[in-house]
Design an enzyme around this catalytic site. Structure first.
Site, PDB file in Angstrom:
ATOM      1  N   LYS A  42       3.789 -42.532 -26.692  1.00  0.00           N
ATOM      2  CA  LYS A  42       2.745 -43.259 -27.413  1.00  0.00           C
ATOM      3  C   LYS A  42       3.324 -44.230 -28.441  1.00  0.00           C
ATOM      4  O   LYS A  42       2.806 -45.341 -28.605  1.00  0.00           O
ATOM      5  CB  LYS A  42       1.784 -42.289 -28.091  1.00  0.00           C
ATOM      6  CG  LYS A  42       2.368 -41.450 -29.207  1.00  0.00           C
ATOM      7  CD  LYS A  42       1.339 -40.522 -29.804  1.00  0.00           C
ATOM      8  CE  LYS A  42       1.942 -39.638 -30.885  1.00  0.00           C
ATOM      9  NZ  LYS A  42       2.418 -40.404 -32.051  1.00  0.00           N
ATOM     10  N   THR A  43       4.404 -43.836 -29.134  1.00  0.00           N
ATOM     11  CA  THR A  43       4.999 -44.740 -30.113  1.00  0.00           C
ATOM     12  C   THR A  43       5.578 -45.964 -29.420  1.00  0.00           C
ATOM     13  O   THR A  43       5.506 -47.089 -29.938  1.00  0.00           O
ATOM     14  CB  THR A  43       6.089 -44.013 -30.923  1.00  0.00           C
ATOM     15  OG1 THR A  43       5.522 -42.841 -31.528  1.00  0.00           O
ATOM     16  CG2 THR A  43       6.648 -44.909 -32.012  1.00  0.00           C
ATOM     17  N   ASP A 226      -2.556 -44.768 -34.803  1.00  0.00           N
ATOM     18  CA  ASP A 226      -1.879 -43.655 -34.146  1.00  0.00           C
ATOM     19  C   ASP A 226      -2.546 -42.334 -34.537  1.00  0.00           C
ATOM     20  O   ASP A 226      -3.170 -42.236 -35.588  1.00  0.00           O
ATOM     21  CB  ASP A 226      -0.409 -43.657 -34.566  1.00  0.00           C
ATOM     22  CG  ASP A 226       0.440 -42.720 -33.716  1.00  0.00           C
ATOM     23  OD1 ASP A 226      -0.016 -42.320 -32.632  1.00  0.00           O
ATOM     24  OD2 ASP A 226       1.565 -42.406 -34.143  1.00  0.00           O
ATOM     25  N   GLU A 227      -2.390 -41.310 -33.683  1.00  0.00           N
ATOM     26  CA  GLU A 227      -2.898 -39.957 -33.949  1.00  0.00           C
ATOM     27  C   GLU A 227      -4.386 -39.994 -34.296  1.00  0.00           C
ATOM     28  O   GLU A 227      -4.836 -39.367 -35.267  1.00  0.00           O
ATOM     29  CB  GLU A 227      -2.108 -39.298 -35.088  1.00  0.00           C
ATOM     30  CG  GLU A 227      -0.607 -39.228 -34.850  1.00  0.00           C
ATOM     31  CD  GLU A 227      -0.203 -38.170 -33.839  1.00  0.00           C
ATOM     32  OE1 GLU A 227      -1.094 -37.608 -33.170  1.00  0.00           O
ATOM     33  OE2 GLU A 227       0.999 -37.913 -33.696  1.00  0.00           O
ATOM     34  N   GLN A 257      -4.026 -32.194 -28.955  1.00  0.00           N
ATOM     35  CA  GLN A 257      -3.092 -31.965 -30.063  1.00  0.00           C
ATOM     36  C   GLN A 257      -3.770 -32.085 -31.423  1.00  0.00           C
ATOM     37  O   GLN A 257      -3.111 -32.318 -32.434  1.00  0.00           O
ATOM     38  CB  GLN A 257      -1.912 -32.943 -29.979  1.00  0.00           C
ATOM     39  CG  GLN A 257      -1.044 -32.734 -28.746  1.00  0.00           C
ATOM     40  CD  GLN A 257       0.231 -33.554 -28.804  1.00  0.00           C
ATOM     41  OE1 GLN A 257       1.171 -33.241 -29.538  1.00  0.00           O
ATOM     42  NE2 GLN A 257       0.273 -34.614 -28.016  1.00  0.00           N
ATOM     43  N   ARG A 614       6.746 -28.729 -27.405  1.00  0.00           N
ATOM     44  CA  ARG A 614       7.902 -29.183 -28.191  1.00  0.00           C
ATOM     45  C   ARG A 614       9.194 -28.965 -27.420  1.00  0.00           C
ATOM     46  O   ARG A 614      10.214 -29.569 -27.729  1.00  0.00           O
ATOM     47  CB  ARG A 614       8.024 -28.409 -29.518  1.00  0.00           C
ATOM     48  CG  ARG A 614       6.869 -28.492 -30.482  1.00  0.00           C
ATOM     49  CD  ARG A 614       6.398 -29.892 -30.750  1.00  0.00           C
ATOM     50  NE  ARG A 614       5.293 -30.234 -29.858  1.00  0.00           N
ATOM     51  CZ  ARG A 614       4.857 -31.470 -29.637  1.00  0.00           C
ATOM     52  NH1 ARG A 614       5.450 -32.478 -30.209  1.00  0.00           N
ATOM     53  NH2 ARG A 614       3.840 -31.698 -28.827  1.00  0.00           N
TER      54      ARG A 614
END
Length: 681
Positions: A42-43, A226-227, A257, A614
């Site tokens: 995503k980044t 973002d997020e 998330q 993770r």
């Protein structure tokens, strides 16, 4: 701009993107929601889209704003954009956190709130001090933590003090609403805002001032967020007000998330976008670049138990991988021994850094057992989310005194110390002092000595304030010639500060620890003074150096370091490690027992999903059969989440292998092989 047109940047800038990422980067003309699964890049999408807008579409960088939640994420985003463009192309680009954006807004528009320039932003301890003063002398004990939480909830929901009063039902809520109203007035009198105000004030101004709204929408033509699943009501309102019709809006998020409902996050904000923007384009990023297929299949099956508006399924080409292991343990000490033992074996086998290993857990208290086991084996470790030395209240108190002594215009520091320890300089005194200082456009300390203050304060109030200011001014005079450590020890003695710590601590042991912290600070000031080349070291450069050390320490908390990572599942969000253990996967721990009252089982499942995703190569989930709580030993049941995992990708282990077992023989072979390799180097 025509709807849905895609402007393709040069192919050399797109060849690292998969088709879905490329579509998200090049889509323009309508609002866009990018559903970015864990580890799906995503980044990369956000940073490439910024570069695409500037380089290929020709958008002025000053018209682009990218917003995220943490300073670390903002720094990473800036660094990645800098790697795609030269410095000239990024001049004027804004990449920041939500609260930094709110602060920028208020610095430009503070006059609309009747605030003076140079307003202060109070931290949580300063805010608690204001509330403590407002509730001092109340007929009943006030739960300050609950009060702060309720005020924060009102602000995040964009509820004004007047609305809170009119909507209050029960007596307790009505009392909190009255304090909220007084707190709002008090901060305004101090020319100060709190953390929540950085979002709620801009949102309210944009709601009520059309000219202001139009100007900011023209200023920010392209808004990338973002997020998005972690936004609360006020953040969503602010973003929508800035985005306008949304043709330049790109929201990136993952409803699976969303694990911050306890601080107001609303994963339903992703769905709300589809209602508010009928032309919204939705693109799913499902290819994971982090984990093996087995880890992802495990995560997919677990999260499939939650209801979804947007269905997605992660997949990977990182290989099938080893099974996800489930490790039964007798108690927390046995759990720590087994996990640390496995880390020793894996680190010996791979010969890699300890920074590649992470132990995750639901609550901070679980970390202590692992710290003890790691220290026993001399293994370096990093605890994320611990309290910084500079964040301790007693350290902040002393440093605030030193800040005022070296900088009399530091109003936030003045507000912290003026009634610490208590001097009967109450909220009404400070409110009038703040109003007078505002009229005179001067600092609080300077205003305290002016003759004109007689028109605003009574004789008793002026006397108490004058005694405090005279004492401070005497310390300021002595600072010019006295050794810094001697001066600070005089300050602590004059304050009877250690007596104050005993009065305000929860126990004698807690007071003793706080006194030891102050003594450590005093000794450190002495060392800093001795390390200077000046025969007569001055206080001001030492205070500046300590402030810099504070910033460095805060930054170092974000650095990975070469140690085993110990952190909560919440703190692990956004990170990745080759080898991951999730400890305490038990009923009442994960999921946490509070889910029965709060109805947060789905969020607890999302938290477990975050932990699983993770892991890059190896993943192990452990649980204990017994665990102590409040001094009582309790039997524990394995978490229901373990039964929800796919049997074909999970390997349940039974106790420790016996010395003659195949597993033990295999481990012995690996051990001898590594020893041989070391000897041959």
């Amino acid at each position: 701009m025509p709807v849905g047109i895609q402007y393709l940047p040069p192919m050399d800038k797109l060849d690292t993107l998969n088709p879905q990422q490329r579509e998200a980067v090049t889509h323009l003309g309508t609002p866009l929601l990018v559903l970015a699964g864990a580890g799906s890049g995503k980044t990369r999408v956000i940073t490439h889209k910024i570069a695409h807008l500037i380089r290929s579409v020709g958008i002025d960088p000053r018209a682009i704003t990218a917003v995220t939640f943490t300073n670390k994420e903002a720094r990473e985003m800036k660094q990645r954009v800098a790697g795609l463009l030269d410095a000239r192309q990024t001049r004027g680009l804004t990449v920041c956190t939500f609260h930094s954006l709110g602060l920028q807004f208020l610095r430009r528009e503070h006059q609309h709130l009747d605030y003076r320039s140079g307003f202060s932003v109070l931290d949580s301890q300063d805010c608690e001090g204001v509330l403590r003063e407002l509730t001092h002398g109340a007929s009943e004990d006030v739960d300050l933590a609950l009060l702060r939480q309720r005020i924060s909830h009102w602000k995040n929901a964009l509820v004004s003090p007047e609305q809170a009063l009119s909507q209050a039902g029960e007596a307790g809520e009505h009392a909190h609403a009255r304090i909220f109203e007084a707190y709002h007035r008090q901060l305004h009198a101090y020319n100060a805002v709190d953390f929540d105000d950085l979002i709620s004030h801009p949102a309210r101004l944009l709601q009520t001032h059309e000219e202001l709204r139009t100007r900011w929408q023209n200023r920010i033509r392209y808004l990338l967020i973002d997020e998005y699943q972690d936004t609360n009501a006020s953040q969503y309102a602010l973003m929508r007000l800035l985005a306008g019709i949304g043709d330049g809006l790109t929201a990136v998020g993952d409803d699976d998330q969303s694990v911050y409902a306890w601080r107001g996050a609303r994963p339903e904000n992703l769905v709300q976008l589809t209602r508010d923007y009928p032309t919204l384009k939705v693109i799913k990023l499902e290819q994971n670049y982090r984990s093996t297929e087995r880890i992802l299949q495990t995560a997919n099956q677990l999260i499939s138990r939650n209801p979804h508006v947007f269905e997605k399924r992660l997949w990977s080409d990182q290989g099938h991988g080893t099974p996800v292991r489930i490790l039964p343990c007798k108690d927390p000490e046995h759990e720590a021994e087994r996990i640390v033992g496995e880390i020793i074996k894996l680190q010996f086998r791979y010969r890699d850094d300890y920074g590649n290993y992470a132990i995750l857990y639901r609550g901070n208290h679980q970390g202590r057992t692992f710290e003890k086991a790691l220290r026993h084996h001399n293994i370096p470790y990093v605890v994320s989310g611990g309290t910084s030395f500079f964040e301790r209240a007693e350290i902040k108190d002393i440093l605030a005194y030193l800040r005022v002594i070296t900088n009399p215009d530091d109003d936030p520091a003045f507000l912290r110390i003026v009634n610490t320890p208590r001097r009967q300089i109450g909220a009404s005194t400070l409110a009038r002092l703040g109003q007078y200082a505002g009229q005179r456009d001067t600092g609080l300390l300077a205003a305290s000595s002016e003759l004109g203050l007689e028109q605003h304060l009574g004789a008793a109030q002026r006397t108490r304030l004058s005694q405090f200011v005279d004492w401070l001014q005497e310390l300021r005079r002595r600072a010019a010639g006295e050794h810094p450590e001697d001066l600070v020890r005089t300050l602590v003695r004059d304050l009877a500060y250690y007596d104050w710590l005993h009065e305000t601590s929860t126990s004698c042991d807690a007071a003793k620890r706080r006194i030891e912290n102050v003594e450590e600070l005093l000794a450190w000031i002495g060392r800093l003074a001795r390390d200077t080349e000046d025969e007569r070291p001055e206080l001001e450069p030492l205070v500046a150096k300590m402030a810099l050390m504070d910033l460095i320490e805060r930054k170092s908390e974000d650095d990975e370091g070469n140690g085993v990572h110990l952190m909560t599942l919440h703190a692990a969000k956004g990170l990745e490690f080759p080898h991951v253990w999730i400890a305490g996967v038990e009923e009442d721990l994960l999921p946490h027992h509070s889910h029965e009252q709060d109805g947060t089982l789905e969020e607890e499942r999302r938290l477990a999903y975050v932990g699983i995703t993770r892991a890059q190569q190896n993943l192990c989930l452990s649980y204990a059969s017994t665990r102590s709580r409040y001094g009582e030993k309790l039997d524990c049941e394995p978490s229901r989440f373990l039964e929800e995992l796919p049997a074909e990708h999970v390997q349940w282990e039974e106790g420790k292998s016996s010395p003659g077992s195949p597993q033990a023989r295999e481990a012995g072979k690996a051990h001898l092989s590594n020893l041989k390799a070391m000897l041959e180097e």
